[in-house]
Design a protein around this motif. Structure first.
Motif, mmCIF file in Angstrom:
data_model
loop_
_atom_site.group_PDB
_atom_site.id
_atom_site.type_symbol
_atom_site.label_atom_id
_atom_site.label_comp_id
_atom_site.label_asym_id
_atom_site.label_seq_id
_atom_site.Cartn_x
_atom_site.Cartn_y
_atom_site.Cartn_z
ATOM 1 N N LYS A 71 0.886 -1.245 0.058
ATOM 2 C CA LYS A 71 0.037 0.014 0.028
ATOM 3 C C LYS A 71 0.867 1.225 -0.031
ATOM 4 N N ARG A 74 2.754 1.685 -3.282
ATOM 5 C CA ARG A 74 1.803 2.152 -4.539
ATOM 6 C C ARG A 74 1.517 3.786 -4.134
ATOM 7 N N GLU A 75 1.189 4.040 -3.077
ATOM 8 C CA GLU A 75 0.869 5.207 -2.842
ATOM 9 C C GLU A 75 1.997 6.312 -3.118
#
Length: 201
Positions: A71, A74-75
């Protein structure tokens, strides 16, 4: 006599505001370290620089290095424009050199995504005479081929060129190719060394 001034981009004409960028995400110090190990400290980064991986492929490769922070990876990799800051002197410096008759080129390991995401910061590029970005030619510094390719593409004589980079190993590789090298620490120091080489503007 120097006729061509060659700039690296990162930490010479633009800086990486890593801390300020990652502060926006409120990651722990542990997660920040893990992001670093999964990305810039991994061999995958070199393949990204060379242009051998697409933006999507490189993100997936980074995630494989540490699936536990998928997460966060990707962020943080979604939009890296906030990571780069153009130095105020970049455009005036390039313009002053060109107005004094010098050819100005760039030689950088910037990836396609970095150039695309940071277009506003890299707005000095149109003022240069060109150069080589690694992803376009699948070669990265400090590989000797990148310096030879630049000389060949622009019909340059190594002894008439000076290359500035904040990384010593890249400067040393350029010097082995016969190019004058300046290990960039700040603009004032670099200007003094340019002056010592007879570069006047």
């Amino acid at each position: 006599m120097i006729k061509t001034v060659i700039f690296d981009i990162g930490n010479v004409l633009a800086g990486f505001a890593w801390k300020e960028y990652f502060d926006r995400f409120s990651y722990s110090e542990e997660v920040k370290e893990r992001i670093g190990r999964a990305t810039v400290q991994s061999p995958v980064w070199n393949e990204y620089d060379r242009g051998n991986l697409s933006d999507e492929e490189v993100v997936e490769a980074f995630i494989k290095n540490d699936p536990g922070i998928e997460k966060e990876l990707r962020e943080s990799l979604n939009n890296i424009s906030g990571m780069l800051v153009r130095y105020d002197y970049a455009i005036p410096w390039v313009k002053a050199l060109k107005q004094s008759g010098y050819q100005v080129l760039v030689l950088s390991n910037f990836s396609h995504k970095a150039v695309a995401d940071c277009g506003e910061v890299l707005d000095f590029l149109p003022f240069t005479d060109g150069g080589i970005l690694s992803y376009q030619d699948h070669v990265i510094k400090p590989q000797p081929e990148i310096y030879d390719l630049l000389m060949e593409r622009y019909g340059l004589v190594p002894e008439e060129c000076v290359f500035m980079d904040d990384t010593l190993v890249n400067v040393e590789a350029a010097q082995k190719a016969g190019i004058h090298g300046i290990h960039f620490r700040d603009k004032e120091q670099a200007e003094k060394e340019l002056h010592d080489l007879g570069v006047a503007y």
